[in-house]
Scaffold this motif. Sequence first.
Motif, PDB file in Angstrom:
ATOM      1  N   PRO A 133       1.002  -7.388  -4.559  1.00  0.00           N
ATOM      2  CA  PRO A 133       1.626  -6.068  -4.583  1.00  0.00           C
ATOM      3  C   PRO A 133       1.092  -5.206  -3.444  1.00  0.00           C
ATOM      4  CG  PRO A 133      -0.039  -6.239  -6.290  1.00  0.00           C
ATOM      5  CD  PRO A 133       0.039  -7.588  -5.640  1.00  0.00           C
ATOM      6  N   SER A 134       1.743  -4.096  -3.213  1.00  0.00           N
ATOM      7  CA  SER A 134       1.323  -3.186  -2.168  1.00  0.00           C
ATOM      8  C   SER A 134      -0.129  -2.760  -2.383  1.00  0.00           C
ATOM      9  CB  SER A 134       2.253  -1.965  -2.209  1.00  0.00           C
ATOM     10  OG  SER A 134       1.959  -1.144  -1.139  1.00  0.00           O
ATOM     11  N   GLY A 135      -0.899  -2.769  -1.309  1.00  0.00           N
ATOM     12  CA  GLY A 135      -2.301  -2.356  -1.414  1.00  0.00           C
ATOM     13  C   GLY A 135      -3.225  -3.483  -1.868  1.00  0.00           C
ATOM     14  N   GLY A 136      -2.689  -4.677  -2.027  1.00  0.00           N
ATOM     15  CA  GLY A 136      -3.487  -5.803  -2.526  1.00  0.00           C
ATOM     16  C   GLY A 136      -4.457  -6.377  -1.496  1.00  0.00           C
ATOM     17  N   GLY A 137      -4.236  -6.037  -0.219  1.00  0.00           N
ATOM     18  CA  GLY A 137      -5.176  -6.509   0.806  1.00  0.00           C
ATOM     19  C   GLY A 137      -4.608  -7.604   1.696  1.00  0.00           C
ATOM     20  N   LYS A 138      -3.289  -7.800   1.670  1.00  0.00           N
ATOM     21  CA  LYS A 138      -2.674  -8.875   2.466  1.00  0.00           C
ATOM     22  C   LYS A 138      -2.857  -8.622   3.968  1.00  0.00           C
ATOM     23  CE  LYS A 138       1.408  -7.958   0.680  1.00  0.00           C
ATOM     24  NZ  LYS A 138       1.097  -6.874  -0.249  1.00  0.00           N
ATOM     25  N   SER A 139      -2.450  -7.424   4.407  1.00  0.00           N
ATOM     26  CA  SER A 139      -2.545  -7.135   5.849  1.00  0.00           C
ATOM     27  C   SER A 139      -3.992  -7.091   6.287  1.00  0.00           C
ATOM     28  CB  SER A 139      -1.870  -5.801   6.181  1.00  0.00           C
ATOM     29  OG  SER A 139      -0.512  -5.879   5.856  1.00  0.00           O
ATOM     30  N   THR A 140      -4.867  -6.594   5.424  1.00  0.00           N
ATOM     31  CA  THR A 140      -6.296  -6.544   5.771  1.00  0.00           C
ATOM     32  C   THR A 140      -6.819  -7.964   5.972  1.00  0.00           C
ATOM     33  OG1 THR A 140      -6.490  -4.532   4.486  1.00  0.00           O
ATOM     34  CG2 THR A 140      -8.531  -5.647   5.017  1.00  0.00           C
ATOM     35  N   THR A 141      -6.443  -8.884   5.103  1.00  0.00           N
ATOM     36  CA  THR A 141      -6.876 -10.284   5.259  1.00  0.00           C
ATOM     37  C   THR A 141      -6.339 -10.863   6.568  1.00  0.00           C
ATOM     38  OG1 THR A 141      -6.846 -10.500   2.865  1.00  0.00           O
ATOM     39  CG2 THR A 141      -6.902 -12.552   4.124  1.00  0.00           C
TER      40      THR A 141
HETATM   41  N1  ATP Z   1      -7.611   1.412   8.186  1.00  0.00           N
HETATM   42  C1  ATP Z   1      -7.788   1.646   6.882  1.00  0.00           C
HETATM   43  N2  ATP Z   1      -8.648   2.597   6.467  1.00  0.00           N
HETATM   44  C2  ATP Z   1      -8.861   2.820   5.149  1.00  0.00           C
HETATM   45  N3  ATP Z   1      -8.224   2.147   4.153  1.00  0.00           N
HETATM   46  C3  ATP Z   1      -7.345   1.203   4.514  1.00  0.00           C
HETATM   47  C4  ATP Z   1      -7.074   0.904   5.886  1.00  0.00           C
HETATM   48  N4  ATP Z   1      -6.152  -0.088   5.934  1.00  0.00           N
HETATM   49  C5  ATP Z   1      -5.855  -0.402   4.649  1.00  0.00           C
HETATM   50  N5  ATP Z   1      -6.567   0.375   3.791  1.00  0.00           N
HETATM   51  C6  ATP Z   1      -6.542   0.295   2.333  1.00  0.00           C
HETATM   52  O1  ATP Z   1      -6.901  -1.021   1.949  1.00  0.00           O
HETATM   53  C7  ATP Z   1      -6.117  -1.469   0.850  1.00  0.00           C
HETATM   54  C8  ATP Z   1      -5.402  -2.752   1.217  1.00  0.00           C
HETATM   55  O2  ATP Z   1      -4.428  -2.475   2.216  1.00  0.00           O
HETATM   56  P1  ATP Z   1      -3.499  -3.583   2.871  1.00  0.00           P
HETATM   57  O3  ATP Z   1      -2.662  -2.903   3.916  1.00  0.00           O
HETATM   58  O4  ATP Z   1      -4.327  -4.736   3.284  1.00  0.00           O
HETATM   59  O5  ATP Z   1      -2.608  -4.013   1.635  1.00  0.00           O
HETATM   60  P2  ATP Z   1      -1.271  -4.863   1.621  1.00  0.00           P
HETATM   61  O6  ATP Z   1      -1.435  -5.834   0.514  1.00  0.00           O
HETATM   62  O7  ATP Z   1      -1.002  -5.415   2.975  1.00  0.00           O
HETATM   63  O8  ATP Z   1      -0.218  -3.761   1.226  1.00  0.00           O
HETATM   64  P3  ATP Z   1       1.299  -3.498   1.748  1.00  0.00           P
HETATM   65  O9  ATP Z   1       2.134  -4.557   1.100  1.00  0.00           O
HETATM   66  O10 ATP Z   1       1.595  -2.133   1.222  1.00  0.00           O
HETATM   67  O11 ATP Z   1       1.260  -3.581   3.242  1.00  0.00           O
HETATM   68  C9  ATP Z   1      -5.179  -0.318   0.497  1.00  0.00           C
HETATM   69  O12 ATP Z   1      -5.740   0.400  -0.566  1.00  0.00           O
HETATM   70  C10 ATP Z   1      -5.142   0.504   1.768  1.00  0.00           C
HETATM   71  O13 ATP Z   1      -4.905   1.858   1.481  1.00  0.00           O
END
Ligand code: ATP
Length: 348
Positions: free
Chosen positions: A37-45
Amino acid sequence: MQVRFSHVSLAFTPGKDTLHDLNFTINDGELVCLLGPSGGGKSTTLNLISGLLVPTNGQIFFDEQDVTNLSPLERKIGMVFQNYSLYPHLNVENNIAFPLKIAHWPKEKRLARAAELAKLVHVDDQLKKSVNELSGGQQQRVAIARALAKDPNILLLDEPLSNLDARLRMEMRDEIRRIQQETKITTIFVTHDQSEAMHISDSVMVLHAAQIQQYSKPNELYDHPANEFVASFIGDNPLNTFDRALLDDTALRADLGPAYDQASQVGVRAENMVLTKSEETFPHGIKCKLLKSHRYGLISTRLYSFKGVELDATGLTEIHSTDEEVEVFFQKRGFFLFDEAGRNITND
Ligand SMILES: Nc1ncnc2c1ncn2[C@@H]1O[C@H](COP(=O)(O)OP(=O)(O)OP(=O)(O)O)[C@@H](O)[C@H]1O
């Protein structure tokens, strides 16, 4: 190339891990989806793999090499984004060849490579066109070709299909799979669309609440979800959940084996609630009252009440008139027992 995370954590805010202690291996030549789901950390990984982010703790390896502190350029990564990020003033050929121009490849060589890649992604009849004249799907093909130009170690795709309409999404999904299989490049694909992930991947990593909830073959997620989160997240129909104690005085209790006593919740997929007993179901059913039913061509949906809990059912089964009391059987393959922590203990 293999990608390995060893005890990787990332905290954007000190003391608060966005990703906590990730340990996984993506094998050479595999296509893995990061799903959640959104915010799960996919893009961060994904950004940790690319080198755009550096972990707070832990190490990242490409094969045997520790790349934790290497830049994206040093890691030799190819990236494709949701919005394509093509150069609007360049034609298709020059977009694909652009990274090679930056790398000072001679013109003839880089145009030959661009032509080869254009063929791979099926835009070889568009080489001289401006990218503005292309459809979304064609633009994404060009973006993939450009990402592959320098023969990267790993291809990373961040929600590459989300700007396309439903039909094109399906077409491009299959195309990405084909291109990946032809090039055999290790590919990591971010999506929040489970159907996309299930169709395209060798393995799927479900990310939620700073952790890997499950990392397995696509069908394994559906058939043997690790926990209640994955069971609810995967599947087109809702997962019914209710207190296990509601089954205490039913004959079904005797069918459920030793895990029954440790379970606190029950989960049943809507498509696994049926009206006919068979070898696929438990021998005993539960008595439900039918509250609502609808037929949509082939499929019918029903809403039952069981001891005050509403349960959804869906399937090819014929519908019954409302207020009727019926015996509903659970098919074993979509029936789960969860412990207090939400872990799936069905077969324990
Ligand atoms: N540069 C940043 N600084 C602070 N918090 C961040 C940053 N980038 C992401 N986050 C937080 O880290 C968490 C994971 O974000 P991420 O973008 O990895 O999720 P995601 O699964 O890719 O979500 P989405 O599907 O919405 O893109 C979220 O709570 C987001 O707000």
